[in-house]
Enzyme design. Structure first.
Site, PDB file in Angstrom:
ATOM      1  CD  GLN A 117      -2.907  -1.277   0.300  1.00  0.00           C
ATOM      2  OE1 GLN A 117      -3.212  -0.267  -0.337  1.00  0.00           O
ATOM      3  NE2 GLN A 117      -3.524  -2.434   0.109  1.00  0.00           N
ATOM      4  CE1 TYR A 146      -7.404 -10.582  -8.034  1.00  0.00           C
ATOM      5  CE2 TYR A 146      -9.186 -10.742  -6.425  1.00  0.00           C
ATOM      6  CZ  TYR A 146      -8.748 -10.815  -7.723  1.00  0.00           C
ATOM      7  OH  TYR A 146      -9.637 -11.121  -8.727  1.00  0.00           O
ATOM      8  CG  ASP A 202      -6.514  -5.068  -1.701  1.00  0.00           C
ATOM      9  OD1 ASP A 202      -6.983  -4.238  -2.491  1.00  0.00           O
ATOM     10  OD2 ASP A 202      -5.497  -4.847  -1.005  1.00  0.00           O
ATOM     11  CB  CYS A 242      -7.223   0.965  -5.464  1.00  0.00           C
ATOM     12  SG  CYS A 242      -6.813  -0.219  -6.748  1.00  0.00           S
ATOM     13  CD  GLU A 259      -0.168 -11.716  -5.107  1.00  0.00           C
ATOM     14  OE1 GLU A 259      -1.048 -11.033  -4.553  1.00  0.00           O
ATOM     15  OE2 GLU A 259       0.317 -11.427  -6.225  1.00  0.00           O
TER      16      GLU A 259
HETATM   17  C1  LIG Z   1      -4.076  -4.263  -4.690  1.00  0.00           C
HETATM   18  S1  LIG Z   1      -2.875  -5.492  -4.429  1.00  0.00           S
HETATM   19  C2  LIG Z   1      -3.329  -6.078  -2.831  1.00  0.00           C
HETATM   20  C3  LIG Z   1      -2.286  -6.823  -2.055  1.00  0.00           C
HETATM   21  C4  LIG Z   1      -2.543  -6.995  -0.563  1.00  0.00           C
HETATM   22  N1  LIG Z   1      -3.917  -7.262  -0.256  1.00  0.00           N
HETATM   23  C5  LIG Z   1      -2.048  -5.789   0.210  1.00  0.00           C
HETATM   24  O1  LIG Z   1      -2.879  -4.991   0.648  1.00  0.00           O
HETATM   25  O2  LIG Z   1      -0.834  -5.666   0.385  1.00  0.00           O
HETATM   26  C6  LIG Z   1      -3.433  -6.713  -5.555  1.00  0.00           C
HETATM   27  C7  LIG Z   1      -2.612  -7.977  -5.583  1.00  0.00           C
HETATM   28  O3  LIG Z   1      -3.268  -8.907  -6.444  1.00  0.00           O
HETATM   29  C8  LIG Z   1      -2.324  -9.602  -7.217  1.00  0.00           C
HETATM   30  N2  LIG Z   1      -3.071 -10.052  -8.410  1.00  0.00           N
HETATM   31  C9  LIG Z   1      -3.447  -9.302  -9.482  1.00  0.00           C
HETATM   32  N3  LIG Z   1      -4.224 -10.031 -10.317  1.00  0.00           N
HETATM   33  C10 LIG Z   1      -4.326 -11.263  -9.758  1.00  0.00           C
HETATM   34  C11 LIG Z   1      -5.006 -12.452 -10.132  1.00  0.00           C
HETATM   35  N4  LIG Z   1      -5.746 -12.492 -11.257  1.00  0.00           N
HETATM   36  N5  LIG Z   1      -4.926 -13.527  -9.327  1.00  0.00           N
HETATM   37  C12 LIG Z   1      -4.166 -13.482  -8.204  1.00  0.00           C
HETATM   38  N6  LIG Z   1      -3.519 -12.374  -7.783  1.00  0.00           N
HETATM   39  C13 LIG Z   1      -3.596 -11.281  -8.549  1.00  0.00           C
HETATM   40  C14 LIG Z   1      -1.189  -8.625  -7.445  1.00  0.00           C
HETATM   41  O4  LIG Z   1       0.018  -9.307  -7.680  1.00  0.00           O
HETATM   42  C15 LIG Z   1      -1.189  -7.845  -6.116  1.00  0.00           C
HETATM   43  O5  LIG Z   1      -0.311  -8.431  -5.202  1.00  0.00           O
END
Ligand SMILES: C[S@@+](CC[C@H](N)C(=O)[O-])C[C@H]1O[C@@H](n2cnc3c(N)ncnc32)[C@H](O)[C@@H]1O
EC number: 2.1.1.-
Length: 443
Positions: A275, A304, A371, A398, A328
Protein backbone atom coordinates in the site's frame (compact mmCIF):
# COMPACT_ATOMS: atom_id res chain seq x y z
CA UNK A 1 -15.57 7.64 -30.33
CA UNK A 2 -13.37 9.17 -33.00
CA UNK A 3 -11.20 11.21 -30.68
CA UNK A 4 -7.51 11.04 -31.44
CA UNK A 5 -4.96 10.27 -28.77
CA UNK A 6 -2.36 12.71 -30.00
CA UNK A 7 -0.16 14.63 -27.57
CA UNK A 8 -1.45 18.11 -26.75
CA UNK A 9 0.10 21.01 -28.62
CA UNK A 10 3.14 22.31 -26.80
CA UNK A 11 2.36 26.00 -27.22
CA UNK A 12 -0.79 27.98 -26.76
CA UNK A 13 -0.20 29.56 -30.19
CA UNK A 14 -0.17 26.13 -31.87
CA UNK A 15 -3.36 25.16 -30.09
CA UNK A 16 -5.02 28.46 -31.02
CA UNK A 17 -3.98 28.11 -34.67
CA UNK A 18 -5.61 24.69 -34.80
CA UNK A 19 -8.84 25.92 -33.23
CA UNK A 20 -8.14 23.92 -30.11
CA UNK A 21 -8.56 26.68 -27.52
CA UNK A 22 -11.97 26.96 -25.92
CA UNK A 23 -13.41 28.92 -23.04
CA UNK A 24 -15.21 26.39 -20.84
CA UNK A 25 -17.07 26.43 -17.52
CA UNK A 26 -16.64 23.32 -15.38
CA UNK A 27 -19.82 21.81 -14.00
CA UNK A 28 -19.93 18.53 -12.10
CA UNK A 29 -17.01 16.15 -11.55
CA UNK A 30 -16.55 13.13 -13.80
CA UNK A 31 -14.43 10.01 -13.53
CA UNK A 32 -10.65 10.22 -14.00
CA UNK A 33 -10.25 13.52 -12.14
CA UNK A 34 -11.90 15.55 -14.92
CA UNK A 35 -14.90 17.89 -14.86
CA UNK A 36 -17.80 18.08 -17.26
CA UNK A 37 -18.11 21.25 -19.36
CA UNK A 38 -20.14 21.93 -22.48
CA UNK A 39 -19.19 23.47 -25.81
CA UNK A 40 -22.01 24.06 -28.29
CA UNK A 41 -23.97 21.28 -26.62
CA UNK A 42 -21.14 18.75 -26.70
CA UNK A 43 -19.72 17.39 -23.45
CA UNK A 44 -16.03 18.19 -22.88
CA UNK A 45 -14.16 16.44 -20.05
CA UNK A 46 -11.72 19.03 -18.71
CA UNK A 47 -8.65 18.26 -16.64
CA UNK A 48 -6.94 20.77 -14.38
CA UNK A 49 -10.00 22.76 -13.42
CA UNK A 50 -12.44 22.80 -10.49
CA UNK A 51 -16.23 22.96 -10.13
CA UNK A 52 -17.84 26.23 -11.21
CA UNK A 53 -14.78 27.84 -12.71
CA UNK A 54 -14.24 29.19 -16.19
CA UNK A 55 -10.98 28.35 -17.92
CA UNK A 56 -9.25 28.56 -21.24
CA UNK A 57 -8.80 24.93 -22.18
CA UNK A 58 -6.72 23.25 -24.84
CA UNK A 59 -8.58 20.48 -26.65
CA UNK A 60 -6.76 17.14 -26.62
CA UNK A 61 -8.86 15.99 -29.56
CA UNK A 62 -8.61 17.44 -33.01
CA UNK A 63 -12.01 19.11 -33.47
CA UNK A 64 -11.99 18.29 -37.20
CA UNK A 65 -11.07 14.64 -36.84
CA UNK A 66 -13.34 14.26 -33.82
CA UNK A 67 -16.22 16.26 -35.28
CA UNK A 68 -18.65 13.35 -34.76
CA UNK A 69 -17.37 12.29 -31.35
CA UNK A 70 -19.90 12.26 -28.51
CA UNK A 71 -17.44 14.08 -26.28
CA UNK A 72 -14.08 15.79 -26.36
CA UNK A 73 -11.30 15.99 -23.81
CA UNK A 74 -9.44 19.14 -22.82
CA UNK A 75 -6.90 20.47 -20.38
CA UNK A 76 -7.23 23.83 -18.60
CA UNK A 77 -4.29 26.09 -19.40
CA UNK A 78 -5.48 29.36 -17.91
CA UNK A 79 -8.02 30.27 -15.25
CA UNK A 80 -10.43 33.00 -16.36
CA UNK A 81 -12.66 32.91 -13.30
CA UNK A 82 -11.48 30.79 -10.37
CA UNK A 83 -13.90 28.46 -8.58
CA UNK A 84 -14.28 28.63 -4.78
CA UNK A 85 -12.35 25.37 -4.37
CA UNK A 86 -9.19 26.56 -6.15
CA UNK A 87 -6.09 27.12 -4.00
CA UNK A 88 -2.45 27.73 -4.92
CA UNK A 89 -1.14 24.36 -6.10
CA UNK A 90 0.78 22.34 -3.51
CA UNK A 91 3.08 21.17 -6.33
CA UNK A 92 3.88 23.83 -8.93
CA UNK A 93 5.61 21.28 -11.21
CA UNK A 94 2.37 19.29 -11.49
CA UNK A 95 0.44 22.04 -13.30
CA UNK A 96 -0.18 22.51 -17.01
CA UNK A 97 2.54 20.75 -19.02
CA UNK A 98 4.01 19.54 -15.73
CA UNK A 99 4.44 16.10 -14.20
CA UNK A 100 1.47 13.76 -13.86
CA UNK A 101 0.21 12.22 -10.64
CA UNK A 102 -1.21 15.23 -8.75
CA UNK A 103 -4.11 16.36 -10.92
CA UNK A 104 -6.01 17.88 -7.98
CA UNK A 105 -3.04 19.71 -6.40
CA UNK A 106 -4.82 23.03 -7.11
CA UNK A 107 -8.02 22.06 -5.26
CA UNK A 108 -8.48 22.51 -1.48
CA UNK A 109 -8.12 19.18 0.32
CA UNK A 110 -11.65 19.11 1.85
CA UNK A 111 -13.07 19.95 -1.60
CA UNK A 112 -11.06 17.11 -3.17
CA UNK A 113 -12.76 14.72 -0.75
CA UNK A 114 -16.21 16.21 -1.41
CA UNK A 115 -15.68 15.87 -5.16
CA UNK A 116 -14.38 12.29 -4.87
CA UNK A 117 -17.46 11.46 -2.76
CA UNK A 118 -19.74 12.83 -5.49
CA UNK A 119 -17.93 10.75 -8.14
CA UNK A 120 -18.19 7.61 -6.02
CA UNK A 121 -21.88 8.19 -5.32
CA UNK A 122 -22.62 8.70 -9.00
CA UNK A 123 -20.77 5.53 -9.99
CA UNK A 124 -22.71 3.48 -7.42
CA UNK A 125 -25.97 4.99 -8.60
CA UNK A 126 -25.20 4.33 -12.26
CA UNK A 127 -24.22 0.73 -11.52
CA UNK A 128 -27.67 0.30 -9.94
CA UNK A 129 -26.47 -0.32 -6.38
CA UNK A 130 -29.51 -0.09 -4.08
CA UNK A 131 -28.80 -1.92 -0.82
CA UNK A 132 -26.88 0.95 0.83
CA UNK A 133 -27.80 4.63 1.33
CA UNK A 134 -25.53 6.07 -1.35
CA UNK A 135 -25.63 9.61 0.07
CA UNK A 136 -23.85 8.23 3.18
CA UNK A 137 -20.76 7.39 1.12
CA UNK A 138 -18.23 10.09 2.05
CA UNK A 139 -14.47 10.13 1.61
CA UNK A 140 -12.60 10.23 4.93
CA UNK A 141 -9.02 11.42 5.42
CA UNK A 142 -6.39 8.90 6.48
CA UNK A 143 -5.66 8.98 10.20
CA UNK A 144 -3.35 11.89 11.14
CA UNK A 145 -3.13 13.12 7.54
CA UNK A 146 -3.55 16.87 7.98
CA UNK A 147 -2.21 18.24 4.69
CA UNK A 148 -2.09 15.32 2.24
CA UNK A 149 1.67 15.76 1.82
CA UNK A 150 4.62 13.41 2.32
CA UNK A 151 2.42 10.31 2.00
CA UNK A 152 3.78 8.59 -1.09
CA UNK A 153 6.19 5.80 -0.11
CA UNK A 154 6.66 4.50 -3.65
CA UNK A 155 7.71 6.76 -6.54
CA UNK A 156 8.63 5.85 -10.12
CA UNK A 157 11.05 8.39 -11.59
CA UNK A 158 11.73 8.66 -15.31
CA UNK A 159 15.15 9.28 -16.85
CA UNK A 160 15.78 11.12 -20.13
CA UNK A 161 18.47 10.40 -22.73
CA UNK A 162 20.93 12.70 -20.93
CA UNK A 163 20.46 10.97 -17.58
CA UNK A 164 18.32 13.77 -16.08
CA UNK A 165 15.90 12.36 -13.47
CA UNK A 166 12.32 13.60 -13.29
CA UNK A 167 8.81 12.30 -13.89
CA UNK A 168 6.78 11.91 -17.05
CA UNK A 169 4.26 14.54 -17.99
CA UNK A 170 0.58 13.67 -18.11
CA UNK A 171 -0.09 11.81 -21.42
CA UNK A 172 3.47 12.57 -22.41
CA UNK A 173 6.79 10.82 -22.80
CA UNK A 174 8.73 13.94 -21.88
CA UNK A 175 10.70 13.78 -18.64
CA UNK A 176 10.02 16.86 -16.53
CA UNK A 177 11.48 18.26 -13.32
CA UNK A 178 9.75 17.16 -10.11
CA UNK A 179 10.94 20.13 -8.04
CA UNK A 180 10.18 19.60 -4.34
CA UNK A 181 7.85 16.63 -4.99
CA UNK A 182 5.80 17.40 -1.84
CA UNK A 183 3.66 14.26 -2.05
CA UNK A 184 6.70 11.98 -1.63
CA UNK A 185 7.76 10.64 1.76
CA UNK A 186 10.62 12.58 3.35
CA UNK A 187 13.08 9.68 2.91
CA UNK A 188 12.47 9.81 -0.88
CA UNK A 189 12.85 13.59 -1.02
CA UNK A 190 16.08 13.35 0.98
CA UNK A 191 17.64 11.27 -1.81
CA UNK A 192 17.25 14.32 -4.08
CA UNK A 193 17.26 12.22 -7.24
CA UNK A 194 16.29 15.28 -9.29
CA UNK A 195 19.82 16.59 -8.96
CA UNK A 196 21.50 13.28 -9.84
CA UNK A 197 22.60 12.33 -13.34
CA UNK A 198 21.87 8.68 -14.02
CA UNK A 199 24.49 6.61 -15.85
CA UNK A 200 23.81 5.47 -19.40
CA UNK A 201 21.29 2.66 -19.63
CA UNK A 202 19.07 3.74 -16.71
CA UNK A 203 15.54 4.16 -18.09
CA UNK A 204 13.57 4.55 -14.85
CA UNK A 205 14.12 4.49 -11.10
CA UNK A 206 11.82 3.03 -8.45
CA UNK A 207 12.31 4.46 -4.98
CA UNK A 208 10.70 3.04 -1.87
CA UNK A 209 10.51 4.54 1.63
CA UNK A 210 9.39 1.64 3.84
CA UNK A 211 8.13 2.03 7.40
CA UNK A 212 11.07 0.07 8.82
CA UNK A 213 14.67 -0.08 7.64
CA UNK A 214 16.46 1.92 4.95
CA UNK A 215 14.92 3.20 1.70
CA UNK A 216 15.58 1.33 -1.52
CA UNK A 217 16.56 2.60 -4.96
CA UNK A 218 16.03 0.29 -7.94
CA UNK A 219 17.68 1.39 -11.18
CA UNK A 220 15.80 -0.03 -14.14
CA UNK A 221 17.27 -0.52 -17.61
CA UNK A 222 16.91 -3.37 -20.08
CA UNK A 223 20.61 -3.31 -20.97
CA UNK A 224 21.97 -1.72 -17.79
CA UNK A 225 25.28 -3.20 -16.62
CA UNK A 226 25.20 -3.44 -12.79
CA UNK A 227 29.00 -3.09 -12.77
CA UNK A 228 28.69 0.38 -14.33
CA UNK A 229 26.73 1.77 -11.37
CA UNK A 230 28.52 3.57 -8.56
CA UNK A 231 26.34 4.50 -5.59
CA UNK A 232 26.54 8.22 -4.72
CA UNK A 233 27.45 9.06 -1.09
CA UNK A 234 24.36 11.27 -0.90
CA UNK A 235 22.16 8.16 -0.90
CA UNK A 236 23.35 7.38 2.64
CA UNK A 237 22.38 3.87 3.75
CA UNK A 238 19.78 3.32 1.01
CA UNK A 239 19.67 -0.19 -0.42
CA UNK A 240 20.38 -0.23 -4.16
CA UNK A 241 19.56 -2.77 -6.85
CA UNK A 242 19.62 -2.94 -10.64
CA UNK A 243 16.73 -4.45 -12.59
CA UNK A 244 17.41 -5.57 -16.16
CA UNK A 245 15.59 -7.87 -18.55
CA UNK A 246 17.48 -10.72 -16.81
CA UNK A 247 16.15 -9.91 -13.34
CA UNK A 248 17.19 -8.07 -10.18
CA UNK A 249 20.82 -7.66 -9.06
CA UNK A 250 21.13 -6.22 -5.54
CA UNK A 251 24.17 -3.92 -5.17
CA UNK A 252 23.52 -3.12 -1.50
CA UNK A 253 20.87 -4.97 0.55
CA UNK A 254 18.95 -7.99 -0.75
CA UNK A 255 16.36 -6.43 -3.08
CA UNK A 256 13.63 -6.33 -0.43
CA UNK A 257 12.30 -3.73 2.01
CA UNK A 258 10.75 -4.16 5.45
CA UNK A 259 7.33 -2.84 6.41
CA UNK A 260 5.94 -2.77 9.93
CA UNK A 261 2.26 -3.00 10.83
CA UNK A 262 1.73 -3.04 14.60
CA UNK A 263 4.18 -5.60 15.96
CA UNK A 264 4.51 -7.54 12.71
CA UNK A 265 7.21 -7.07 10.08
CA UNK A 266 6.57 -7.86 6.42
CA UNK A 267 9.29 -8.41 3.85
CA UNK A 268 8.26 -6.98 0.45
CA UNK A 269 10.17 -7.13 -2.84
CA UNK A 270 11.58 -3.64 -3.45
CA UNK A 271 9.52 -3.39 -6.65
CA UNK A 272 6.61 -5.49 -5.34
CA UNK A 273 3.15 -4.34 -4.25
CA UNK A 274 2.61 -2.63 -0.89
CA UNK A 275 0.00 0.00 0.00
CA UNK A 276 1.44 3.36 -1.09
CA UNK A 277 0.22 5.86 1.53
CA UNK A 278 2.44 5.74 4.62
CA UNK A 279 -0.65 5.22 6.82
CA UNK A 280 -2.51 2.87 4.48
CA UNK A 281 -1.37 -0.57 5.63
CA UNK A 282 -2.11 0.23 9.26
CA UNK A 283 -5.44 1.93 8.54
CA UNK A 284 -6.72 -0.75 6.16
CA UNK A 285 -5.64 -3.53 8.55
CA UNK A 286 -7.61 -1.87 11.33
CA UNK A 287 -10.72 -1.38 9.19
CA UNK A 288 -10.57 -4.82 7.56
CA UNK A 289 -10.00 -6.53 10.94
CA UNK A 290 -13.09 -4.84 12.34
CA UNK A 291 -15.14 -5.77 9.30
CA UNK A 292 -14.01 -9.39 8.97
CA UNK A 293 -15.32 -10.39 12.40
CA UNK A 294 -14.20 -13.93 11.52
CA UNK A 295 -15.42 -16.59 13.94
CA UNK A 296 -12.89 -18.26 16.28
CA UNK A 297 -11.97 -21.56 14.65
CA UNK A 298 -13.49 -20.35 11.37
CA UNK A 299 -12.12 -20.05 7.84
CA UNK A 300 -11.02 -16.99 5.83
CA UNK A 301 -9.69 -16.54 2.30
CA UNK A 302 -7.46 -13.50 1.70
CA UNK A 303 -7.79 -13.10 -2.07
CA UNK A 304 -5.22 -11.02 -3.98
CA UNK A 305 -3.27 -11.38 -0.76
CA UNK A 306 0.08 -9.78 -1.71
CA UNK A 307 2.67 -10.52 0.97
CA UNK A 308 0.05 -11.44 3.56
CA UNK A 309 -1.14 -8.14 5.06
CA UNK A 310 -4.78 -9.07 5.68
CA UNK A 311 -4.08 -12.80 6.19
CA UNK A 312 -2.08 -11.85 9.30
CA UNK A 313 -5.06 -9.95 10.72
CA UNK A 314 -7.47 -12.76 9.83
CA UNK A 315 -5.20 -15.36 11.46
CA UNK A 316 -5.43 -13.56 14.80
CA UNK A 317 -9.22 -13.68 14.65
CA UNK A 318 -9.69 -17.34 13.72
CA UNK A 319 -6.98 -18.48 16.14
CA UNK A 320 -4.89 -21.62 15.86
CA UNK A 321 -7.90 -23.86 15.27
CA UNK A 322 -9.06 -21.80 12.30
CA UNK A 323 -7.69 -21.58 8.77
CA UNK A 324 -6.65 -18.71 6.51
CA UNK A 325 -5.57 -19.08 2.88
CA UNK A 326 -3.75 -16.22 1.17
CA UNK A 327 -4.17 -16.44 -2.62
CA UNK A 328 -1.82 -14.38 -4.76
CA UNK A 329 -0.85 -14.58 -8.43
CA UNK A 330 2.66 -13.15 -8.17
CA UNK A 331 5.04 -16.00 -7.32
CA UNK A 332 7.55 -13.87 -5.43
CA UNK A 333 4.86 -12.07 -3.38
CA UNK A 334 3.23 -15.40 -2.53
CA UNK A 335 6.59 -16.83 -1.45
CA UNK A 336 7.19 -13.79 0.75
CA UNK A 337 3.67 -14.14 2.24
CA UNK A 338 4.54 -17.72 3.25
CA UNK A 339 7.77 -16.51 4.87
CA UNK A 340 6.17 -13.47 6.53
CA UNK A 341 3.46 -15.63 8.14
CA UNK A 342 5.41 -18.81 8.83
CA UNK A 343 4.86 -18.41 12.58
CA UNK A 344 1.08 -18.64 12.02
CA UNK A 345 0.27 -22.34 11.57
CA UNK A 346 -3.31 -21.58 10.61
CA UNK A 347 -2.18 -19.71 7.47
CA UNK A 348 -1.40 -21.36 4.13
CA UNK A 349 -0.62 -19.71 0.81
CA UNK A 350 -1.56 -20.49 -2.77
CA UNK A 351 0.07 -19.05 -5.88
CA UNK A 352 -2.75 -18.89 -8.40
CA UNK A 353 -5.13 -16.76 -10.38
CA UNK A 354 -7.84 -15.95 -7.84
CA UNK A 355 -10.82 -16.77 -10.06
CA UNK A 356 -9.31 -20.09 -11.14
CA UNK A 357 -8.52 -20.95 -7.53
CA UNK A 358 -12.00 -20.14 -6.21
CA UNK A 359 -13.63 -21.97 -9.14
CA UNK A 360 -11.71 -25.12 -8.19
CA UNK A 361 -12.83 -25.08 -4.51
CA UNK A 362 -15.31 -27.70 -3.44
CA UNK A 363 -16.16 -26.52 0.08
CA UNK A 364 -17.21 -23.07 1.26
CA UNK A 365 -15.61 -20.51 3.54
CA UNK A 366 -16.90 -18.33 6.40
CA UNK A 367 -15.45 -14.96 5.40
CA UNK A 368 -13.52 -13.55 2.43
CA UNK A 369 -11.42 -10.42 2.09
CA UNK A 370 -10.50 -9.51 -1.47
CA UNK A 371 -8.28 -6.66 -2.63
CA UNK A 372 -8.04 -6.87 -6.42
CA UNK A 373 -6.08 -4.56 -8.74
CA UNK A 374 -7.91 -1.72 -10.50
CA UNK A 375 -9.61 -4.08 -12.93
CA UNK A 376 -11.66 -5.40 -10.01
CA UNK A 377 -12.87 -8.91 -9.24
CA UNK A 378 -15.15 -9.32 -12.26
CA UNK A 379 -18.57 -10.92 -12.57
CA UNK A 380 -17.46 -14.56 -12.51
CA UNK A 381 -15.53 -14.25 -9.25
CA UNK A 382 -18.28 -12.20 -7.59
CA UNK A 383 -20.90 -14.78 -8.57
CA UNK A 384 -18.72 -17.63 -7.29
CA UNK A 385 -18.15 -15.84 -3.99
CA UNK A 386 -21.83 -15.17 -3.44
CA UNK A 387 -22.35 -18.94 -3.67
CA UNK A 388 -19.48 -20.22 -1.49
CA UNK A 389 -19.03 -17.57 1.22
CA UNK A 390 -21.15 -18.34 4.26
CA UNK A 391 -21.09 -15.02 6.16
CA UNK A 392 -19.35 -11.96 4.82
CA UNK A 393 -17.30 -10.52 1.96
CA UNK A 394 -14.97 -7.59 2.69
CA UNK A 395 -14.04 -5.92 -0.60
CA UNK A 396 -11.02 -3.56 -0.55
CA UNK A 397 -10.91 -1.52 -3.76
CA UNK A 398 -8.73 1.17 -5.30
CA UNK A 399 -11.06 1.72 -8.28
CA UNK A 400 -14.63 2.91 -7.63
CA UNK A 401 -15.90 2.12 -11.15
CA UNK A 402 -15.02 -1.59 -11.03
CA UNK A 403 -16.11 -1.79 -7.39
CA UNK A 404 -19.55 -0.40 -8.28
CA UNK A 405 -19.87 -2.90 -11.14
CA UNK A 406 -18.88 -5.82 -8.86
CA UNK A 407 -21.20 -4.74 -6.02
CA UNK A 408 -24.11 -4.72 -8.45
CA UNK A 409 -23.33 -8.36 -9.31
CA UNK A 410 -23.39 -9.32 -5.61
CA UNK A 411 -26.68 -7.49 -5.11
CA UNK A 412 -28.22 -9.36 -8.03
CA UNK A 413 -27.31 -12.57 -6.22
CA UNK A 414 -29.25 -11.30 -3.19
CA UNK A 415 -26.35 -10.00 -1.10
CA UNK A 416 -26.52 -6.59 0.59
CA UNK A 417 -23.98 -3.89 1.50
CA UNK A 418 -23.83 -3.28 5.25
CA UNK A 419 -20.91 -0.84 5.29
CA UNK A 420 -18.98 1.18 2.71
CA UNK A 421 -16.10 3.42 3.78
CA UNK A 422 -13.90 5.44 1.46
CA UNK A 423 -10.47 6.78 2.39
CA UNK A 424 -8.36 9.51 0.87
CA UNK A 425 -5.20 7.43 0.57
CA UNK A 426 -4.02 9.29 -2.55
CA UNK A 427 -4.36 12.99 -1.61
CA UNK A 428 -4.08 15.56 -4.42
CA UNK A 429 -5.12 12.93 -6.95
CA UNK A 430 -8.62 11.71 -7.82
CA UNK A 431 -7.88 8.17 -6.59
CA UNK A 432 -9.44 6.75 -3.41
CA UNK A 433 -9.39 3.45 -1.52
CA UNK A 434 -12.55 1.87 -0.17
CA UNK A 435 -13.63 -0.99 2.06
CA UNK A 436 -17.10 -2.46 1.50
CA UNK A 437 -18.76 -5.14 3.61
CA UNK A 438 -21.29 -7.42 1.94
CA UNK A 439 -23.44 -9.85 3.84
CA UNK A 440 -25.40 -12.86 2.77
CA UNK A 441 -29.15 -12.40 3.11
CA UNK A 442 -30.78 -14.19 6.02
CA UNK A 443 -32.10 -17.54 4.89
C1 LIG B 1 -4.08 -4.26 -4.69
S1 LIG B 1 -2.87 -5.49 -4.43
C2 LIG B 1 -3.33 -6.08 -2.83
C3 LIG B 1 -2.29 -6.82 -2.06
C4 LIG B 1 -2.54 -6.99 -0.56
N1 LIG B 1 -3.92 -7.26 -0.26
C5 LIG B 1 -2.05 -5.79 0.21
O1 LIG B 1 -2.88 -4.99 0.65
O2 LIG B 1 -0.83 -5.67 0.38
C6 LIG B 1 -3.43 -6.71 -5.56
C7 LIG B 1 -2.61 -7.98 -5.58
O3 LIG B 1 -3.27 -8.91 -6.44
C8 LIG B 1 -2.32 -9.60 -7.22
N2 LIG B 1 -3.07 -10.05 -8.41
C9 LIG B 1 -3.45 -9.30 -9.48
N3 LIG B 1 -4.22 -10.03 -10.32
C10 LIG B 1 -4.33 -11.26 -9.76
C11 LIG B 1 -5.01 -12.45 -10.13
N4 LIG B 1 -5.75 -12.49 -11.26
N5 LIG B 1 -4.93 -13.53 -9.33
C12 LIG B 1 -4.17 -13.48 -8.20
N6 LIG B 1 -3.52 -12.37 -7.78
C13 LIG B 1 -3.60 -11.28 -8.55
C14 LIG B 1 -1.19 -8.63 -7.44
O4 LIG B 1 0.02 -9.31 -7.68
C15 LIG B 1 -1.19 -7.85 -6.12
O5 LIG B 1 -0.31 -8.43 -5.20
Amino acid sequence: MNATDSEPERTVEDAAAQGRLLSLTAERPAAGGTFVARHEGRVVFVRGTAPGETVTARLLDDPEQAADARFWRAEAIDVLEAGVDRVPSVWAEAGVDGVGGAEWAHIALPAQRRIASEVMQELLQRAGVTSYPIEDVQVEPATHDMDGLGWRTRVRFAVDADGAVGMRGWRSHEVRSVGENPLAAQAIRDLDLGSWTAPEGVEAIDVVAPSAGPPAVVLIGRELDPASVSIPDSWGDADVAVRTAQGLTPLRGDGTVTERVGERLFTVAATGFWQVHRRAAELLTEVVSGDLAAPRGGSVWDLYGGVGLFAAAAAEQVGQDGSVVSVEGNRRASQLAAENLEDLRQVSTATADVTDWVRARRGGVDVVVLDPPRSGAGAELMELLTKVVRERIVYVSCEPSTLARDLAVAEKAGWGIVDLRVFDLFPHTHHVESVTVLERPLR
